[in-house]
Design a protein around this motif. Structure first.
Motif, PDB file in Angstrom:
ATOM      1  N   PRO A  94       0.933  -1.202  -0.037  1.00  0.00           N
ATOM      2  CA  PRO A  94      -0.165  -0.431   0.164  1.00  0.00           C
ATOM      3  C   PRO A  94       1.047   1.233   0.083  1.00  0.00           C
ATOM      4  CG  PRO A  94      -1.427  -1.384   1.604  1.00  0.00           C
ATOM      5  CD  PRO A  94       0.431  -2.312   0.800  1.00  0.00           C
ATOM      6  N   ARG A  95       2.203   1.129   0.519  1.00  0.00           N
ATOM      7  CA  ARG A  95       2.578   2.909   1.190  1.00  0.00           C
ATOM      8  C   ARG A  95       3.467   2.597  -0.769  1.00  0.00           C
ATOM      9  NH1 ARG A  95       7.789   2.423   2.985  1.00  0.00           N
ATOM     10  NH2 ARG A  95       8.351   0.392   3.464  1.00  0.00           N
ATOM     11  N   ALA A  96       3.686   1.728  -1.234  1.00  0.00           N
ATOM     12  CA  ALA A  96       4.233   2.276  -2.732  1.00  0.00           C
ATOM     13  C   ALA A  96       3.348   2.441  -4.183  1.00  0.00           C
ATOM     14  CB  ALA A  96       4.829   1.199  -2.979  1.00  0.00           C
ATOM     15  N   ARG A  97       1.976   2.385  -3.793  1.00  0.00           N
ATOM     16  CA  ARG A  97       0.705   2.471  -4.577  1.00  0.00           C
ATOM     17  C   ARG A  97       0.799   4.172  -4.884  1.00  0.00           C
ATOM     18  NH1 ARG A  97      -3.212  -1.511  -1.831  1.00  0.00           N
ATOM     19  NH2 ARG A  97      -1.904  -3.240  -1.920  1.00  0.00           N
ATOM     20  N   GLN A  98       1.449   5.165  -3.771  1.00  0.00           N
ATOM     21  CA  GLN A  98       0.848   5.948  -4.062  1.00  0.00           C
ATOM     22  C   GLN A  98       2.311   6.967  -4.745  1.00  0.00           C
ATOM     23  OE1 GLN A  98       1.041   8.180  -0.039  1.00  0.00           O
ATOM     24  NE2 GLN A  98       3.044   7.456   0.318  1.00  0.00           N
ATOM     25  N   LEU A  99       2.828   5.978  -4.428  1.00  0.00           N
ATOM     26  CA  LEU A  99       4.191   6.170  -5.627  1.00  0.00           C
ATOM     27  C   LEU A  99       3.904   5.769  -6.990  1.00  0.00           C
ATOM     28  CD1 LEU A  99       6.902   5.236  -3.178  1.00  0.00           C
ATOM     29  CD2 LEU A  99       5.966   7.636  -3.807  1.00  0.00           C
ATOM     30  N   GLY A 100       3.089   5.434  -8.152  1.00  0.00           N
ATOM     31  CA  GLY A 100       2.886   4.551  -8.450  1.00  0.00           C
ATOM     32  C   GLY A 100       3.657   3.446  -9.595  1.00  0.00           C
ATOM     33  N   ALA A 101       3.893   2.494  -8.550  1.00  0.00           N
ATOM     34  CA  ALA A 101       4.630   0.777  -8.250  1.00  0.00           C
ATOM     35  C   ALA A 101       4.090   0.133  -9.212  1.00  0.00           C
ATOM     36  CB  ALA A 101       4.948   0.761  -6.826  1.00  0.00           C
ATOM     37  N   GLY A 102       2.788  -0.015  -9.442  1.00  0.00           N
ATOM     38  CA  GLY A 102       2.054  -0.889 -10.171  1.00  0.00           C
ATOM     39  C   GLY A 102       2.636  -0.217 -11.472  1.00  0.00           C
ATOM     40  N   GLY A 103       2.037   0.881 -12.017  1.00  0.00           N
ATOM     41  CA  GLY A 103       2.363   1.372 -13.051  1.00  0.00           C
ATOM     42  C   GLY A 103       3.157   1.742 -13.576  1.00  0.00           C
ATOM     43  N   LEU A 104       4.463   1.740 -12.876  1.00  0.00           N
ATOM     44  CA  LEU A 104       5.880   1.697 -13.079  1.00  0.00           C
ATOM     45  C   LEU A 104       6.286   0.318 -13.565  1.00  0.00           C
ATOM     46  CD1 LEU A 104       7.573   4.116 -10.467  1.00  0.00           C
ATOM     47  CD2 LEU A 104       6.803   4.648 -13.284  1.00  0.00           C
ATOM     48  N   LEU A 105       6.543  -0.889 -12.598  1.00  0.00           N
ATOM     49  CA  LEU A 105       6.384  -1.808 -12.900  1.00  0.00           C
ATOM     50  C   LEU A 105       5.917  -2.585 -13.801  1.00  0.00           C
ATOM     51  CD1 LEU A 105       6.113  -3.624  -8.829  1.00  0.00           C
ATOM     52  CD2 LEU A 105       7.898  -4.196 -11.176  1.00  0.00           C
ATOM     53  N   LEU A 106       4.666  -2.507 -14.765  1.00  0.00           N
ATOM     54  CA  LEU A 106       4.067  -2.508 -15.691  1.00  0.00           C
ATOM     55  C   LEU A 106       4.601  -2.196 -17.102  1.00  0.00           C
ATOM     56  CD1 LEU A 106       1.869  -4.521 -16.645  1.00  0.00           C
ATOM     57  CD2 LEU A 106      -0.016  -2.889 -16.579  1.00  0.00           C
ATOM     58  N   ARG A 107       4.791  -0.976 -16.964  1.00  0.00           N
ATOM     59  CA  ARG A 107       5.370  -0.257 -17.356  1.00  0.00           C
ATOM     60  C   ARG A 107       6.948  -0.936 -17.789  1.00  0.00           C
ATOM     61  NH1 ARG A 107       5.977   6.607 -17.777  1.00  0.00           N
ATOM     62  NH2 ARG A 107       8.069   5.517 -16.320  1.00  0.00           N
ATOM     63  N   LYS A 108       7.406  -0.884 -17.041  1.00  0.00           N
ATOM     64  CA  LYS A 108       9.049  -1.241 -17.469  1.00  0.00           C
ATOM     65  C   LYS A 108       8.547  -2.668 -18.173  1.00  0.00           C
ATOM     66  CE  LYS A 108      13.579  -1.936 -16.334  1.00  0.00           C
ATOM     67  NZ  LYS A 108      14.650  -0.960 -17.446  1.00  0.00           N
ATOM     68  N   TYR A 109       8.331  -3.618 -17.448  1.00  0.00           N
ATOM     69  CA  TYR A 109       7.693  -5.147 -18.094  1.00  0.00           C
ATOM     70  C   TYR A 109       7.362  -4.950 -19.628  1.00  0.00           C
ATOM     71  CZ  TYR A 109       6.360  -9.787 -18.227  1.00  0.00           C
ATOM     72  OH  TYR A 109       7.058 -11.146 -18.707  1.00  0.00           O
ATOM     73  N   LEU A 110       6.391  -4.405 -20.064  1.00  0.00           N
ATOM     74  CA  LEU A 110       5.927  -3.804 -21.463  1.00  0.00           C
ATOM     75  C   LEU A 110       7.018  -3.613 -21.836  1.00  0.00           C
ATOM     76  CD1 LEU A 110       2.437  -2.830 -20.616  1.00  0.00           C
ATOM     77  CD2 LEU A 110       2.939  -5.034 -21.128  1.00  0.00           C
ATOM     78  N   ALA A 111       7.952  -2.660 -21.976  1.00  0.00           N
ATOM     79  CA  ALA A 111       8.749  -1.910 -22.364  1.00  0.00           C
ATOM     80  C   ALA A 111       9.898  -3.463 -23.225  1.00  0.00           C
ATOM     81  CB  ALA A 111       9.305  -1.029 -21.936  1.00  0.00           C
TER      82      ALA A 111
END
Length: 358
Positions: A94-111
Motif C-alpha cells: 500500500p505505501r508504494a501505490r501512492q508512488l505509482g509502483a504498479g504502473g511503473l512495474l508494468l510499463r517497464k515490463y511491457l517495454a
C-alpha cells in the motif's frame, strides 16, 4: 531512492512475504512452499528468460515493495519465432501505490524485448493500467464458462477454499447431498453417456506436440513446444497444492481414432478446471461431453474453463458464462494482437498463469 530492477534469488523471501500479505488467498501455503515454487517458476527453467526477467520495486531502504512475475514461452507466428511473455502476480504494498509502483512495474515490463505480452487473470485495476500503456482486451478469452454438477457443494467448496478452510469440505458434503440430488434428478446430470466407450491414455509432452492442432482451422500464432521443457512445465503445475490433482489425457473413440486431448485439474474446492483442450474435426461435442463425464467420475462439483469459439456451438443448455477476469494483450506488432483478438492464436492455457499458487 526507489528503483525497479530484476528479481534476484535473495529477493524471494521478501517477495513471498509481500505476495502472502497482499495478493494470495488464505490457503496459499506456507512461506517455504511458496519460496520453492517462485524460485522454480520465476528463476528456473523452462519459464524464465534473463532478458525478460521478473521485476521488483525496491524502496529507498532496500525493502521490496512491489513485484511482477514473468513467464516466457516460445511461439511461432507463421514461421517466425516469437517470444510470448505472460505478466503474473502483480502485487504492490500500500505505501508504494501512492508512488505509482504498479504502473511503473508494468510499463517497464511491457517495454521489454518480448514480441507479445499477455495476462488472463487481470482485475479491473490492472486492465486500466494496461490500456493506458497501449494494451487491449481479448473479450472472448475473458469469458469463463461454468457447468454445475453439484451446485450447492460447488458454492460451499469455493467459499471454504477462499477462506482457507477447504479441509472442512468432506464434512460439508453430506449436508449438500440432498439438495444436489434434487438438482441431478431434475436436470438429468446423472444420466449415462455414450462417451463411456472412449479410451484415455496419459497426455505425454510428445503426444501433445504431435497432436497440438487437430482441427481444420489454421492458427498463424501457435506454441513452439519441445518435449523436455513441456515435461518440466507439467511437473511444475502438478507440484502446486492449489492446483489439486492434474489430469491430462488423450482421448480415442471405440475404434481407436483420436477424439482430442484435454488438460485439467481437480481443485481442492471441488471445481474441475479445464486449462486446455482440442478436438479432432467433428468431435468437438464428443470431447466436451467426455470432459464433463470425467469430471463426474472424479466426483467434481462443477466444471469450469475459459471460453473457446467452438464451445458456443456445443455447450450444454445448463452451462453459464460470465466475465470473471480480463484477458489482456500488448504488442508493438499489431498483427500479433490482431491474431489473439480474432481467435487466430492457438493458446492452450499452459501459456497463462492461472496455475500459479494463489
Amino acid at each position: 531512492m526507489s528503483r525497479i530492477r530484476s528479481l534476484q534469488p535473495d529477493d524471494l523471501s521478501q517477495v513471498v512475504a509481500l505476495y502472502r500479505t497482499y495478493f494470495a488467498e488464505p490457503n496459499v501455503g506456507d512461506a517455504d512452499e511458496l519460496h520453492t515454487a517462485f524460485e522454480q517458476i520465476f528463476l528456473g527453467q523452462p519459464l524464465s528468460d534473463p532478458s525478460i526477467p521478473s521485476l521488483v520495486f525496491e524502496g529507498s531502504d532496500g525493502e521490496i515493495l512491489g513485484f511482477i512475475g514473468s513467464l516466457v514461452h516460445r511461439m511461432r507466428f507463421d514461421e517466425t519465432p516469437v517470444r510470448l511473455a505472460c505478466s503474473s502476480s502483480l502485487v504492490v504494498a500500500p505505501r508504494a501505490r501512492q508512488l505509482g509502483a504498479g504502473g511503473l512495474l508494468l510499463r517497464k515490463y511491457l517495454a521489454g524485448p518480448q514480441d507479445l505480452t499477455i495476462t488472463d487473470t487481470a482485475g479491473s485495476a490492472t486492465e486500466h493500467m494496461w490500456k493506458r500503456l497501449g494494451g487491449s482486451m481479448y473479450h472472448l478469452g475473458s469469458v469463463t464458462w461454468l457447468h454445475l454438477l453439484h451446485p450447492l457443494r460447488a458454492a460451499v467448496g469455493v467459499k471454504l477454499w477462499q477462506r482457507g478452510r477447504h479441509r472442512w469440505l468432506p464434512f460439508a458434503r453430506p449436508l449438500c447431498r440432498p439438495t444436489d440430488a434434487l438438482y441431478s434428478r431434475f436436470t438429468g446430470t446423472d444420466g449415462t453417456s455414450d462417451v463411456e466407450k472412449h479410451t484415455e491414455e496419459p497426455l505425454s509432452p510428445q503426444l501433445l506436440i504431435d497432436h497440438l492442432h487437430l482441427g481444420p482451422q489454421q492458427f498463424p500464432l501457435r506454441p513452439d513446444f519441445d518435449a523436455e521443457s513441456l515435461g518440466m512445465l507439467f511437473d511444475q503445475i502438478d507440484r502446486s497444492r492449489s492446483n489439486g490433482r492434474l489430469v491430462k489425457n488423450f482421448v480415442r473413440d471405440a475404434r481407436g481414432r483420436p477424439v482430442g486431448w484435454y488438460i485439467a485439474s481437480l481443485l481442492p474446492s471441488g471445481i474441475y478446471r479445464v486449462m486446455g483442450l482440442a478436438a479432432a474435426p467433428g468431435n468437438e461435442e464428443l470431447l466436451f461431453r467426455h470432459v464433463l463425464h470425467k469430471a463426474k467420475d472424479l466426483n467434481a462439483a462443477a466444471v469450469a474453463g475459459r471460453l473457446e469459439p467452438w464451445m458456443l456451438e456445443v455447450s450444454p443448455r445448463r452451462m453459464m458464462m460470465f466475465l470473471r477476469v480480463r484477458f489482456l494483450v500488448h504488442s508493438r506488432n499489431s498483427a500479433l494482437c490482431d491474431a489473439v483478438r480474432s481467435g487466430k492464436a492457438l493458446l492452450t492455457g499452459l501459456e497463462s498463469d492461472i496455475w500459479i499458487p494463489r
